[in-house]
Scaffold this motif. Sequence first.
Motif, PDB file in Angstrom:
ATOM      1  N   UNK A 163       0.833  -1.204   0.000  1.00 58.38           N
ATOM      2  CA  UNK A 163       0.000   0.000   0.000  1.00 58.38           C
ATOM      3  C   UNK A 163       0.872   1.260   0.000  1.00 58.38           C
ATOM      4  N   UNK A 164       1.917   1.248   0.814  1.00 59.48           N
ATOM      5  CA  UNK A 164       2.854   2.374   0.818  1.00 59.48           C
ATOM      6  C   UNK A 164       3.619   2.429  -0.505  1.00 59.48           C
ATOM      7  N   UNK A 165       3.953   1.262  -1.032  1.00 60.08           N
ATOM      8  CA  UNK A 165       4.662   1.202  -2.309  1.00 60.08           C
ATOM      9  C   UNK A 165       3.837   1.772  -3.452  1.00 60.08           C
ATOM     10  N   UNK A 166       2.531   1.524  -3.431  1.00 62.30           N
ATOM     11  CA  UNK A 166       1.647   2.059  -4.460  1.00 62.30           C
ATOM     12  C   UNK A 166       1.644   3.586  -4.410  1.00 62.30           C
ATOM     13  N   UNK A 167       1.584   4.149  -3.194  1.00 68.17           N
ATOM     14  CA  UNK A 167       1.615   5.605  -3.047  1.00 68.17           C
ATOM     15  C   UNK A 167       2.932   6.168  -3.569  1.00 68.17           C
ATOM     16  N   UNK A 168       4.037   5.508  -3.235  1.00 73.49           N
ATOM     17  CA  UNK A 168       5.344   5.956  -3.703  1.00 73.49           C
ATOM     18  C   UNK A 168       5.444   5.847  -5.222  1.00 73.49           C
ATOM     19  N   UNK A 169       4.944   4.743  -5.776  1.00 73.17           N
ATOM     20  CA  UNK A 169       5.008   4.548  -7.218  1.00 73.17           C
ATOM     21  C   UNK A 169       4.152   5.573  -7.960  1.00 73.17           C
ATOM     22  N   UNK A 170       3.008   5.923  -7.373  1.00 70.23           N
ATOM     23  CA  UNK A 170       2.161   6.948  -7.998  1.00 70.23           C
ATOM     24  C   UNK A 170       2.921   8.275  -8.091  1.00 70.23           C
ATOM     25  N   UNK A 171       3.584   8.647  -7.014  1.00 68.38           N
ATOM     26  CA  UNK A 171       4.368   9.883  -7.025  1.00 68.38           C
ATOM     27  C   UNK A 171       5.531   9.781  -7.994  1.00 68.38           C
ATOM     28  N   UNK A 172       6.162   8.615  -8.042  1.00 75.79           N
ATOM     29  CA  UNK A 172       7.277   8.423  -8.959  1.00 75.79           C
ATOM     30  C   UNK A 172       6.867   8.586 -10.408  1.00 75.79           C
ATOM     31  N   UNK A 173       5.701   8.039 -10.745  1.00 77.42           N
ATOM     32  CA  UNK A 173       5.242   8.134 -12.138  1.00 77.42           C
ATOM     33  C   UNK A 173       4.892   9.568 -12.517  1.00 77.42           C
ATOM     34  N   UNK A 174       4.524  10.393 -11.525  1.00 76.90           N
ATOM     35  CA  UNK A 174       4.163  11.781 -11.808  1.00 76.90           C
ATOM     36  C   UNK A 174       5.359  12.723 -11.778  1.00 76.90           C
ATOM     37  N   UNK A 175       6.297  12.484 -10.853  1.00 73.50           N
ATOM     38  CA  UNK A 175       7.376  13.441 -10.627  1.00 73.50           C
ATOM     39  C   UNK A 175       8.659  13.133 -11.400  1.00 73.50           C
ATOM     40  N   UNK A 176       8.886  11.872 -11.715  1.00 72.13           N
ATOM     41  CA  UNK A 176      10.127  11.506 -12.407  1.00 72.13           C
ATOM     42  C   UNK A 176      10.127  12.051 -13.832  1.00 72.13           C
ATOM     43  N   UNK A 177      11.317  12.308 -14.351  1.00 73.24           N
ATOM     44  CA  UNK A 177      11.478  12.811 -15.718  1.00 73.24           C
ATOM     45  C   UNK A 177      11.960  11.731 -16.677  1.00 73.24           C
ATOM     46  N   UNK A 178      12.752  10.799 -16.161  1.00 70.59           N
ATOM     47  CA  UNK A 178      13.306   9.739 -17.007  1.00 70.59           C
ATOM     48  C   UNK A 178      12.176   8.814 -17.480  1.00 70.59           C
ATOM     49  N   UNK A 179      12.036   8.606 -18.791  1.00 75.75           N
ATOM     50  CA  UNK A 179      10.932   7.785 -19.311  1.00 75.75           C
ATOM     51  C   UNK A 179      10.910   6.373 -18.741  1.00 75.75           C
ATOM     52  N   UNK A 180      12.077   5.758 -18.611  1.00 72.62           N
ATOM     53  CA  UNK A 180      12.123   4.401 -18.086  1.00 72.62           C
ATOM     54  C   UNK A 180      11.630   4.360 -16.648  1.00 72.62           C
ATOM     55  N   UNK A 181      12.053   5.331 -15.841  1.00 70.89           N
ATOM     56  CA  UNK A 181      11.643   5.379 -14.436  1.00 70.89           C
ATOM     57  C   UNK A 181      10.144   5.632 -14.332  1.00 70.89           C
ATOM     58  N   UNK A 182       9.616   6.535 -15.158  1.00 70.25           N
ATOM     59  CA  UNK A 182       8.182   6.821 -15.133  1.00 70.25           C
ATOM     60  C   UNK A 182       7.375   5.569 -15.477  1.00 70.25           C
ATOM     61  N   UNK A 183       7.786   4.859 -16.515  1.00 63.91           N
ATOM     62  CA  UNK A 183       7.074   3.652 -16.931  1.00 63.91           C
ATOM     63  C   UNK A 183       7.191   2.561 -15.869  1.00 63.91           C
ATOM     64  N   UNK A 184       8.360   2.434 -15.292  1.00 61.22           N
ATOM     65  CA  UNK A 184       8.577   1.416 -14.263  1.00 61.22           C
ATOM     66  C   UNK A 184       7.716   1.709 -13.039  1.00 61.22           C
ATOM     67  N   UNK A 185       7.650   2.969 -12.636  1.00 63.25           N
ATOM     68  CA  UNK A 185       6.834   3.353 -11.487  1.00 63.25           C
ATOM     69  C   UNK A 185       5.360   3.051 -11.745  1.00 63.25           C
ATOM     70  N   UNK A 186       4.892   3.354 -12.951  1.00 64.57           N
ATOM     71  CA  UNK A 186       3.493   3.074 -13.297  1.00 64.57           C
ATOM     72  C   UNK A 186       3.211   1.577 -13.259  1.00 64.57           C
ATOM     73  N   UNK A 187       4.166   0.785 -13.737  1.00 65.20           N
ATOM     74  CA  UNK A 187       4.020  -0.672 -13.712  1.00 65.20           C
ATOM     75  C   UNK A 187       3.982  -1.194 -12.278  1.00 65.20           C
ATOM     76  N   UNK A 188       4.824  -0.636 -11.422  1.00 65.31           N
ATOM     77  CA  UNK A 188       4.830  -1.032 -10.007  1.00 65.31           C
ATOM     78  C   UNK A 188       3.481  -0.748  -9.356  1.00 65.31           C
ATOM     79  N   UNK A 189       2.952   0.420  -9.636  1.00 66.55           N
ATOM     80  CA  UNK A 189       1.666   0.809  -9.053  1.00 66.55           C
ATOM     81  C   UNK A 189       0.582  -0.190  -9.427  1.00 66.55           C
ATOM     82  N   UNK A 190       0.505  -0.541 -10.702  1.00 67.19           N
ATOM     83  CA  UNK A 190      -0.519  -1.476 -11.163  1.00 67.19           C
ATOM     84  C   UNK A 190      -0.316  -2.863 -10.574  1.00 67.19           C
TER      85      UNK A 190
END
Length: 208
Positions: A163-190
């Motif tokens: 649950x905490x990881x999902x919150x962190x991943x949501x922020x990562x997908x929004x705040x990160x600039x690197x495309x790979x990191x953004x996509x990875x964060x979105x995948x983690x959230x799902x």
Amino acid sequence: MSTDICWARWLAAVCAVAVLALGAALVMLSIALSRASAVPGTGSADAGFAWDMAAHHQQAVELSLIVRERTTDEDVRRLAYDVINTQANQRGMLLGRLAAWGLPKSSQDPPMAWMDHHHMQHRPHEGALMPGMATSSQIEALRNAKGTAAEVLYLQLLTAHHQAGVTMARSGSMLAKDPLVKDLAASMRTGQQAEVELMARLLEQRGS
């Protein structure tokens, strides 16, 4: 042809070459600056997310390795196996990005500082560096449990962890600039949200 005309043509040719050389130099400088600015620094959301999620994932893998030794239940062991493989692989990708950026594998900065969310403020205690992380006492309790007791404790600890990881991943997908990191964060959230729902069903089956 007069000397003046030859001299003028020579001068024009030299100027043309100089202009081309200057243009090429400016293009190369622009590319270099662009690449340099594209590399996240130590204070970036990309680096902060990579550092924090790598540490977060490491504990999820640890919990999953423990429970596989404490129960024979196939559903829980299968979930733990999936967590081990998925999160170890994702952790490797995050560490790979840090290496590509020329940054260390860990940071001395306070965890979660990159998120700037008041609701994510967390005081590290007993080895629980970030929200959702199990304490040393909880990990020891899991090591000492077995059977259904180990399954329930693992599912409860990993649910909070995810649950905490999902919150962190949501922020990562929004705040990160690197495309790979953004996509990875979105995948983690799902992926982690789906596992939270699965664990709710497994806990219900065990009367918890």
